[in-house]
Design an enzyme around this catalytic site. Structure first.
Site, mmCIF file in Angstrom:
data_model
loop_
_atom_site.group_PDB
_atom_site.id
_atom_site.type_symbol
_atom_site.label_atom_id
_atom_site.label_comp_id
_atom_site.label_asym_id
_atom_site.label_seq_id
_atom_site.Cartn_x
_atom_site.Cartn_y
_atom_site.Cartn_z
ATOM 1 C CB CYS A 155 56.516 -20.027 8.885
ATOM 2 S SG CYS A 155 56.282 -21.039 10.353
ATOM 3 N NE ARG A 188 56.975 -22.203 -40.767
ATOM 4 C CZ ARG A 188 56.413 -21.084 -40.340
ATOM 5 N NH1 ARG A 188 55.548 -20.462 -41.100
ATOM 6 N NH2 ARG A 188 56.695 -20.605 -39.165
ATOM 7 C CD GLU A 209 41.355 -21.840 -44.337
ATOM 8 O OE1 GLU A 209 42.415 -22.091 -43.737
ATOM 9 O OE2 GLU A 209 41.204 -22.034 -45.544
ATOM 10 C CB CYS A 265 53.163 -18.875 10.610
ATOM 11 S SG CYS A 265 52.716 -20.289 9.588
ATOM 12 C CB CYS A 291 54.683 -24.520 10.773
ATOM 13 S SG CYS A 291 53.447 -23.881 9.643
ATOM 14 C CB CYS A 300 52.273 -22.803 13.237
ATOM 15 S SG CYS A 300 53.619 -21.660 12.871
ATOM 16 C CE LYS A 321 48.399 -17.564 -36.941
ATOM 17 N NZ LYS A 321 49.240 -18.685 -36.704
ATOM 18 C CG ASP A 363 48.562 -22.178 -30.868
ATOM 19 O OD1 ASP A 363 49.570 -22.081 -31.591
ATOM 20 O OD2 ASP A 363 48.522 -21.798 -29.698
ATOM 21 C CD GLU A 389 49.200 -25.203 -37.788
ATOM 22 O OE1 GLU A 389 49.505 -25.024 -38.990
ATOM 23 O OE2 GLU A 389 49.695 -24.560 -36.845
ATOM 24 C CE1 TYR A 446 47.781 -24.261 -43.703
ATOM 25 C CE2 TYR A 446 46.680 -24.969 -41.697
ATOM 26 C CZ TYR A 446 47.811 -24.556 -42.350
ATOM 27 O OH TYR A 446 48.985 -24.442 -41.665
ATOM 28 C CE LYS A 476 49.026 -14.972 -33.254
ATOM 29 N NZ LYS A 476 50.450 -15.197 -32.974
#
Ligand code: IVH
Length: 675
Positions: free
Chosen positions: A431, A143, A120, A413, A436, A416, A122, A124, A179, A231, A319
């Site tokens: 700067c 859980r 299956e 810079c 600027c 500028c 997994k 998340d 899940e 599941y 995983k």
């Protein structure tokens, strides 16, 4: 806490103790605070190292080692529920050889008979147990620590995927497990709303799901469209079907949501081939998956295999490695922020990565750029940190173009052309030219932002046009803008120009605290700005304050105090304040009416995390109206910490110091004088 490298060379006992503490800390971040600091891969590497150490030195294994227990803590605010059958976790691997080993062990364990697997996705998300009695939904629990979870019956009742009445209901009680998750598109939808409200976007669907389930108000949960796949089945009053395939079929027949991307495999080779095929296909799914779960199909075989203290022996999660893609580094550009800090940014040949098209990645600072030695034209490897922020891992040496010079930090810079200074605090180039254009853009955007002067309709796109046409250089220029000039800008009609003029005009009345914040003084966030405004009451008194006077304000330390003093010592800044005053801006902090007899009089509060019903600034104002004082950091002097969703280190600190923690509901009750 010692760093990993401190103990890498230490004795096994020291290393094991360090690993245990570190794993516990990350477990806490993940399960309790719905926040993560490290990737799953790095976390699993820590666990793996500890397991190996404990195997090599059995005398080091402790009863409560994180290698032996299932983590997660029930939350204060929800009733605890004892699980009938513990909710175990599953063994994880990133490694093909370990999947083969799992298969060998399974075969051995069942006495060499043929084994079939159900593989299956997994999901998340967050594991959930739901109970049905005579087909009617009666309860749901998280859980938690595997034995005891939180009663989230009301929150789960809001899920549209969950039937409240099963079809062809079995008599008696059955628990189904699955899940709860959030689709990526839902996260995007919520983030559009949050950004429109000036709030920080949520970072990923899993954390947002966990945070949502923690909300004490089911109506708020219903507004975020969580989803569900189931599941597993734990029947109390009848027997489970003989195979997992049949369990899934039965769950579906009852009307429960079963993910139909499951595959029955007759050999481990098939399982491995399937895993390969999901590596990239998974990004086409509307939700996030972090691997595949390989389950023995036959219940009889499962029973023979049994359990370790932590996980069943008949299941293993394989995983997915973090997706890494190669792409060309087209250029390295230098970006200038509002305080003048120059940041190198990688411009990439657009590449699809973990569900989005990546075009740019920050390289953070020149030290990092030097370390990675990236050059224009390189083929680079990119991945997403925590599946969100694109990151350049490095370049492929054999693909480096022949004449690719190293990228040197700019000498001037990039916006500028002015001189750059190495920041004494570290690795930054800055700067210092206040004129600027990139800084002007950054400062004006900040000035107009929601937490500052809150000028509706004045976003970066408009400001950029105003700056490039030299219509605006300092905040005071905003107050001279006329509707007919604004109407000439792109994406501006007469009506919106008139609205914008009105919004700019309205901002003149904002209290001193907002103006102070809007000025963008280094180290002055909204809380400090409010503390200063309350203390000094008007701009003149604040400008006249010496470093010592500033430091005397609660919550203002030496760094902030000298930053404020320096700001007002600078002639250009004093001139800016004077012109703003002449333009008619309010320079006073209104005296709060409830001061001596409010429900929070004499109390100091800190607010952290994301609040549901209001922004943090609004909460600060409400606390102050109720007579309370708002501080920005938790100390022994703090009376209450108001902890919203995703509260992090401040919550830890409050718990350590024994400071009372309030939920949003509790503080609202107190504000109404109810406590
Ligand atoms: S089976 C005892 N199947 O992964 C076996 N778990 O890291 C119970 N998960 O706690 C779990 N998708 O929250 C199983 N298809 C799936 C899953 C799945 C996601 C989660 C679940 C579990 C965690 C273990």
């Amino acid at each position: 806490m010692k760093s990993a490298s401190d103990t890498a060379a230490a004795s096994p006992a020291e290393r094991a103790a360090w690993l245990r503490a570190e794993i516990e800390r990350h477990n806490r971040l993940y399960y309790v605070e719905a926040e993560t600091e490290i990737s799953d891969v790095d976390f699993d590497a820590l666990v793996r190292e500890l397991e190996d150490l404990e195997a090599a030195h059995p005398e080091l294994a402790t009863e409560d080692s994180p290698t032996r227990k299932v983590w997660g803590e029930p939350l204060a605010g929800f009733a605890n529920v004892q699980h009938r059958v513990p909710m175990l976790s599953i063994r994880n691997t990133y490694n093909e050889a370990e999947v083969r080993k799992f298969d060998q062990d399974v075969r051995k364990g069942v006495g060499d008979e043929p084994v079939r697997y159900v593989v299956e996705l997994k999901m998340d998300g967050v594991a959930m147990s739901m109970t049905f009695t005579n087909g009617v939904y009666t309860a749901a629990a998280t859980r938690g620590d595997g034995t005891t979870g939180d009663d989230v019956t009301q929150n789960i009742a809001t899920l549209r995927d969950l039937p409240k009445q099963l079809k062809d209901a079995p008599a008696g009680t059955v628990e189904v497990r699955g899940e709860v998750f959030m689709e990526r598109a839902e996260l995007d939808r919520l983030n559009v709303l949050r950004e429109a409200a000036g709030e920080e976007p949520y970072r990923n669907p899993r954390n947002t799901t966990a945070g949502t389930l923690k909300l004490l108000d089911p109506a708020q949960v219903a507004k975020r469209h969580l989803r569900l796949f189931v599941y597993e089945m734990v029947p109390v009053d009848f027997k489970k079907p003989g195979t997992h395939q049949d369990t899934l079929k039965t769950l579906a027949a009852w009307g429960l949501p079963v993910n139909d991307h499951f595959t029955v495999c007759d050999s481990i080779e098939e399982v491995l081939a399937l895993c390969d095929s999901w590596q990239t296909k998974r990004f086409d799914l509307p939700y996030e998956t972090d691997g595949l779960v390989v389950k023995v199909d036959k219940e009889e075989q499962r029973a023979k295999l049994g359990y370790t203290s932590k996980a069943p022996k008949w299941v293993m999660a394989y995983k997915f490695p973090a997706e890494v893609r190669r792409t060309r580094l087209n250029d390295i550009v230098f970006q200038v922020g509002k305080s003048g800090v120059v940041t190198p940014v990688a411009e990439l040949e657009p590449v699809p990565l973990a569900g989005t098209i990546v075009k740019r990645a920050t390289l953070h600072n020149f030290e990092e750029l030097r370390r990675k030695d990236l050059r224009k034209g390189d083929l680079v490897e990119v991945q997403k940190a925590g599946e969100i922020i694109p990151q350049v891992l490095g370049y492929v040496p054999e693909e480096r173009p022949e004449s690719a010079p190293a990228v040197e930090p700019p000498e001037a810079c990039p916006s500028c052309g002015g001189a750059l200074h190495q920041d004494p605090e570290g690795v930054f180039l800055r700067c210092l030219n206040l004129a600027c254009p990139a800084q002007i853009l950054g400062r004006l955007t900040h000035f107009a932002s929601r937490g500052a002067m809150d000028i509706d309709g004045l976003g970066p796109a408009i400001i950029e046009q105003l700056v490039s046409r030299e219509l605006v250089t300092t905040p005071v220029d905003l107050y001279a803008l006329e509707a007919d000039i604004l109407a000439g800008l792109e994406r501006m009609g007469e009506k919106s120009a008139a609205n914008l003029v009105a919004a700019i005009e309205a901002s003149k009345a904002r209290p001193l605290a907002r103006l102070l914040f809007g000025l963008g003084i280094r180290h002055v966030g909204t809380t400090t700005a409010t503390a200063l405004a309350r203390e000094f009451k008007n701009m003149d008194a604040l400008m006249a304050a010496k470093v010592d006077d500033l430091e005397a304000v609660d919550d203002v330390g030496p760094i902030v105090a000298s930053s404020v003093a320096d700001f007002f010592d600078t002639e250009a800044n004093r001139a800016l304040v004077e012109t703003l005053r002449m333009a008619g801006l309010n320079m006073e902090q209104p005296v709060e009416t409830v001061a001596s007899d409010g429900p929070l009089t004499g109390k100091t509060l800190v607010v952290t995390g994301t609040l549901e019903g209001m922004t943090r600034d609004e909460m600060h104002e409400a606390i102050q109206r109720a007579g309370g004082k708002v501080a920005s950091s938790v100390s022994k002097k703090t009376d209450y910490l108001v902890a919203g969703e995703k509260a992090g280190s401040k919550l830890d600190k409050a718990e350590k110091l024994g400071v009372t923690v309030l939920t949003e509901q509790e503080i609202l009750a107190m504000l109404e004088g109810g406590a």
